[in-house]
Design an enzyme around this catalytic site. Sequence first.
Site, PDB file in Angstrom:
ATOM      1  N   LYS A 299       0.879  -1.171   0.000  1.00 33.51           N
ATOM      2  CA  LYS A 299       0.000   0.000   0.000  1.00 33.51           C
ATOM      3  C   LYS A 299       0.917   1.220   0.000  1.00 33.51           C
ATOM      4  O   LYS A 299       1.740   1.366   0.913  1.00 33.51           O
ATOM      5  CB  LYS A 299      -0.875  -0.017   1.257  1.00 33.51           C
ATOM      6  CG  LYS A 299      -1.789   1.183   1.400  1.00 33.51           C
ATOM      7  CD  LYS A 299      -2.576   1.092   2.697  1.00 33.51           C
ATOM      8  CE  LYS A 299      -3.493   2.294   2.842  1.00 33.51           C
ATOM      9  NZ  LYS A 299      -4.230   2.241   4.111  1.00 33.51           N
TER      10      LYS A 299
ATOM     11  N   THR B 258       0.824   4.257   0.867  1.00 32.87           N
ATOM     12  CA  THR B 258       0.877   5.161   2.018  1.00 32.87           C
ATOM     13  C   THR B 258       1.430   4.500   3.284  1.00 32.87           C
ATOM     14  O   THR B 258       1.593   5.162   4.302  1.00 32.87           O
ATOM     15  CB  THR B 258      -0.526   5.724   2.312  1.00 32.87           C
ATOM     16  OG1 THR B 258      -1.423   4.637   2.549  1.00 32.87           O
ATOM     17  CG2 THR B 258      -1.021   6.587   1.157  1.00 32.87           C
ATOM     18  N   CYS B 259       1.740   3.226   3.215  1.00 29.82           N
ATOM     19  CA  CYS B 259       2.250   2.474   4.369  1.00 29.82           C
ATOM     20  C   CYS B 259       3.749   2.729   4.546  1.00 29.82           C
ATOM     21  O   CYS B 259       4.531   2.531   3.612  1.00 29.82           O
ATOM     22  CB  CYS B 259       1.970   0.989   4.138  1.00 29.82           C
ATOM     23  SG  CYS B 259       2.834  -0.127   5.251  1.00 29.82           S
ATOM     24  N   SER B 260       4.148   3.137   5.728  1.00 29.16           N
ATOM     25  CA  SER B 260       5.567   3.445   5.977  1.00 29.16           C
ATOM     26  C   SER B 260       6.450   2.202   5.864  1.00 29.16           C
ATOM     27  O   SER B 260       7.569   2.278   5.346  1.00 29.16           O
ATOM     28  CB  SER B 260       5.747   4.098   7.349  1.00 29.16           C
ATOM     29  OG  SER B 260       5.330   3.219   8.375  1.00 29.16           O
TER      30      SER B 260
END
Length: 114
Positions: free
Chosen positions: A10, A12-14
């Site tokens: 994903k 936006t996942c760090s």
Amino acid sequence: MSDRIVIYQKPTCSKCRATLSLLKERGEEFESINYYKTPLTAERMRELIQKLDIPVRDLLRKDEPSAGNLSAATDDEIIKAMVENPDLIQRPIVVRGSKARLCRPPENVMELLK
């Protein structure tokens, strides 16, 4: 190992971004699949779980609000819920050949690069 690397992530996942950075820093070629834009099927989820060699529940993000409804669910019900709601899937998942790693922490990806 010459098998192609695929990362299910994903954007936006760090942890996903950190894993992507590690792959890029190492000069690895890989395919990146945003499973929000290209949804996973139940069959593909089962394949990933088999390659990860973990129980289905270990791929479930238990801190997600909708995960609470799955405490007594079967493996098939959990897989169905993850397919319908990708926020329930732990990420990122990196696959190379017949093996996969859940890259939490991102450094787990190194196990596939040896």
